[in-house]
Design a protein around this motif. Structure first.
Motif, mmCIF file in Angstrom:
data_model
loop_
_atom_site.group_PDB
_atom_site.id
_atom_site.type_symbol
_atom_site.label_atom_id
_atom_site.label_comp_id
_atom_site.label_asym_id
_atom_site.label_seq_id
_atom_site.Cartn_x
_atom_site.Cartn_y
_atom_site.Cartn_z
ATOM 1 N N ALA A 499 0.825 -1.209 0.000
ATOM 2 C CA ALA A 499 0.000 0.000 0.000
ATOM 3 C C ALA A 499 0.858 1.258 0.000
ATOM 4 O O ALA A 499 0.451 2.304 -0.525
ATOM 5 N N TRP A 500 2.049 1.170 0.550
ATOM 6 C CA TRP A 500 2.933 2.341 0.622
ATOM 7 C C TRP A 500 3.334 2.865 -0.759
ATOM 8 O O TRP A 500 3.752 4.021 -0.895
ATOM 9 N N LEU A 501 3.187 2.007 -1.795
ATOM 10 C CA LEU A 501 3.512 2.460 -3.149
ATOM 11 C C LEU A 501 2.635 3.643 -3.564
ATOM 12 O O LEU A 501 3.077 4.514 -4.312
ATOM 13 N N TRP A 502 1.386 3.670 -3.090
ATOM 14 C CA TRP A 502 0.512 4.805 -3.381
ATOM 15 C C TRP A 502 1.055 6.075 -2.745
ATOM 16 O O TRP A 502 1.013 7.151 -3.336
ATOM 17 N N ALA A 503 1.550 5.952 -1.514
ATOM 18 C CA ALA A 503 2.080 7.120 -0.820
ATOM 19 C C ALA A 503 3.287 7.702 -1.556
ATOM 20 O O ALA A 503 3.538 8.912 -1.502
ATOM 21 N N LYS A 504 4.036 6.847 -2.240
ATOM 22 C CA LYS A 504 5.227 7.291 -2.977
ATOM 23 C C LYS A 504 4.890 7.765 -4.386
ATOM 24 O O LYS A 504 5.768 8.232 -5.113
ATOM 25 N N GLY A 505 3.612 7.615 -4.803
ATOM 26 C CA GLY A 505 3.213 8.045 -6.141
ATOM 27 C C GLY A 505 3.587 7.081 -7.238
ATOM 28 O O GLY A 505 3.569 7.443 -8.427
ATOM 29 N N HIS A 506 3.918 5.825 -6.881
ATOM 30 C CA HIS A 506 4.302 4.832 -7.885
ATOM 31 C C HIS A 506 3.147 4.568 -8.860
ATOM 32 O O HIS A 506 2.006 4.359 -8.457
#
Length: 702
Positions: A499-506
């Motif tokens: 889910a952290w990929l969304w936070a990084k804008g991936h």
């Protein structure tokens, strides 16, 4: 003075002067001075000269006799009829109808009366008699007002000593009180009802049951908080009692206090007191335990730290030594000691939310050849008990959840809504909202944004849900985001560590911050994020009902009116998960709605209308107003025909007696035609002038 002049017919005389008024005044002054000088000179002609001057002035004034055709104007009587809700209980409507009919007959027998009837409407502020009276007086002719008559139960809520100043001087206010003064009226009210309280702490309510004539007896009361019965016990009528209630949730908490009804009551409307108290949190405390360093660890920390209402306590397990023989103590194998006893035994209840981020069961240290678990098994049982008692738990799982080190192999298994299959799905996919995710307030606002715009994730932990609701799906329909209510608490599980990929804008990112911020607040009981909602609002005389649910809604909504009656209405689906209906509004107060297991209370007007605070009829409130205006206040009780005699009285005379009520006769009129004729021919006045002047000359010659 007017009547005195009229007795001599002088009120019909007017003047149409032949000279301007200043000239006449100057001429009069000159004549007076001349007469005065003659008198001072001891001349015998002073009096004839003065009379001659007056005759001249009278001739120049040109007196006229005015003849008028007059039409008498009727005097006005204002009748105030109480149409508030308190007049609709018991026999009062019938008494009002009988009293109105009798009054109309009595007034019709009086000549030249114009009757204006005004209704006193219901209001959130109770019976507004003074306000209605002020408006009625403003629309009535003040010079012809004969009196004001009020038909009421004597319970207005805006009458004070200052109300007497509203009445015009000399105009009587008569009040006739309807209703059985010996009826029974048991009621409950809170003398102290706080509007705000801290969640988890107690708010103190002070209530009292009144039942005139039955003081000292016992009455059974019931206390509910958010629809759940919290207490039932007897109290003494007429004595206040303090009731502490623990605030359960953030936002609106509904408190209901009711007293058992007795036979013969006027109404049960005031047997229920409803109050809304807003639950606030001093600070929300969150415990975040990260099982190992990973790329998304900081994303959770940044998310939680960005909310100023949260106090975050975080522990991250950096390394785990291999199990081997060593005499090193636990404190020597870590930068700081992991305070498991303090966190999971002593202070567990102080946290509003616990988050396990990729945590797995394992040993933290080795001492004297024995491995010690990072979190001992009994503490997981404490966490399970904490959730069931109203706590919140969020698991952000990783690959370890599918292994033998899974948290599912602890006492937490009893509260988790899904179980791992032991498999892990690898490969790119885009999370999608399923039908429940498109309805739930946590995720509903993102409907339509999923596969087209959300970034890809690359791993999902296969699982089989056993309870709760799945809001988001992964590859091949793998449940990706599961929430559940357990006992009094809540649990949410994220079945991926990407889910952290969304936070990084991936790959374009996704609504990481908003979805999981809402998830945290849902876990901590945010009312606006509830999925099963029943609410109602007033709109144009109708109660508009809205029902939201994750599932299809069946069955009618039962609406219980403030007066105790109820009605059922069906719901129509207007959108996915949204159903609506309506019923007519029937008075102000608390409306109770029920659909299956979901219920709510909504207020139309005031929750506890002043109109029902006291219902027994009384003369005490309106008697001072009647006395100040010279009127009569009489308790008719249940004999609505017992109205007094009405008399027409002259202005300035007494307007009431022990068994009669007066109406002022102003004898006002309007002139339809007016004619003027000279009082006497002008030559007569001039002849008198010359006659008295000749007399003056004659006297001077003697």
């Amino acid at each position: 003075m007017d009547s005195f002049l009229a007795s001599f017919g002088l009120d019909r005389i007017s003047f149409d002067s032949l000279l301007p008024t200043p000239w006449l005044i100057a001429l009069g002054v000159a004549i007076f001075l001349a007469a005065l000088m003659i008198a001072m000179g001891r001349l015998k002609s002073s009096f004839p000269r003065l009379v001659a001057g007056l005759a001249l002035i009278l001739a120049l004034l040109n007196p006229q006799i005015v003849t008028e055709d007059r039409q008498a104007l009727p005097d006005t009587v204002i009748i105030l009829k109480d149409a508030s809700q308190s007049m609709q209980i018991g026999q009062r409507e019938a008494l009002m109808a009988e009293a109105s009919s009798t009054l109309a007959q009595r007034l019709a027998a009086e000549d030249a009366l114009d009757v204006i009837t005004v209704q006193i409407p219901e209001s959130e502020d109770g019976t507004q008699l003074a306000k209605t009276l002020t408006e009625a007086l403003g629309n009535a002719p003040a010079s012809r007002l004969a009196g004001v008559i009020a038909l009421t139960d004597g319970r207005p809520h805006d009458v004070s000593e200052a109300t007497a100043d509203i009445m015009p001087e000399g105009v009587p206010f008569h009040a006739f009180i309807l209703g059985d003064p010996n009826a029974r009226d048991r009621r409950i009210a809170a003398t102290v009802a706080p509007k705000f309280g801290v969640v988890g702490e107690q708010a103190e309510f002070v209530l009292q049951v009144d039942d005139p004539g039955f003081e000292g007896e016992r009455a059974q009361i019931e206390v509910k908080l958010n629809g759940t019965i919290k207490a039932r016990f007897p109290i003494t009528i007429g004595r206040p009692v303090s009731i502490p209630l623990e605030i359960e949730k953030r936002g609106s908490n509904t408190v209901e206090m009711s007293v058992a009804a007795v036979e013969g009551e006027l109404t049960t409307n005031n047997n229920l007191f409803v109050s809304e108290i807003s639950g606030i949190r001093d600070r929300l405390r969150v415990l975040l335990i990260t099982g190992e360093p990973h790329n998304g660890g900081r994303a959770w920390r940044n998310l939680l730290k960005s909310d100023p209402a949260l106090d975050l306590v975080q522990f991250t397990i950096l390394t785990v030594p291999r199990v081997k023989r060593t005499n090193a103590r636990e404190s020597e194998l870590s930068l700081i000691q992991f305070p498991t006893r303090q966190l999971f035994e002593e202070k567990l209840d102080e946290f509003d939310l616990i988050i396990f981020d990729q945590y797995q069961r394992r040993s933290m240290s080795v001492a004297r050849g024995r491995a010690r678990p990072t979190i001992p098994p009994q503490y997981f049982q404490n966490i399970a008990n904490y959730v069931e008692d109203g706590g919140a738990l969020l698991l952000a799982t990783g690959p370890a959840f599918a292994t033998e080190n899974s948290l599912f192999r602890t006492a937490l298994a009893s509260i988790l809504p899904t179980r791992p299959t032991g498999e892990i799905s690898e490969g790119a996919y885009r999370p999608v909202l399923n039908s429940k995710g498109q309805r739930h307030p946590i995720t509903a606002s993102f409907t339509g944004e999923t596969s087209a715009s959300w970034g890809q994730w690359y791993r999902a932990i296969d699982n089989n849900p056993v309870s709760g609701n799945v809001l988001m799906d992964g590859p091949d329909g793998v449940p990706l985001f599961v929430i559940d209510k357990v006992g009094d608490g809540r649990v949410a599980m994220l079945m991926s560590d990407h889910a952290w990929l969304w936070a990084k804008g991936h790959d374009g990112g996704g609504p990481y911050r908003e979805i999981f911020r809402r998830t945290a607040h849902w876990l901590m009981g945010e009312p606006d994020l509830e999925s099963e909602i029943l609410k109602a609002t007033a709109d144009g005389g109708r109660l508009q009902i809205e029902r939201r649910s994750l599932n299809d809604v069946t069955g009618d909504v039962e609406v219980k009116y403030p007066d105790g009656t109820s009605v059922r209405t069906s719901l129509t689906q207007v959108a996915d998960g949204v159903y609506q209906g309506d019923v007519p509004i029937k008075g102000q107060g608390a409306y109770r709605l029920q659909n299956g297991d979901v219920s709510t209370i909504t207020a139309i007007g005031a929750l506890n209308p002043r109109e029902f605070s006291e219902l027994l009829p009384t003369t005490d409130i309106l008697a001072p107003l009647s006395e100040a205006s010279g009127g009569l206040t009489k308790l008719l009780g249940v004999d609505a025909s017992a109205l007094p005699d009405f008399r027409r009285v002259s202005s300035g005379r007494a307007t009431s007696g022990s068994n009669w009520a007066g109406l002022v006769a102003h004898n006002d009129y309007t002139v339809t035609k007016s004619r003027r004729t000279p009082l006497a021919p002008g030559l007569i006045f001039f002849g008198l002038f010359f006659l008295f002047l000749a007399w003056a000359w004659r006297r001077e010659g003697l």
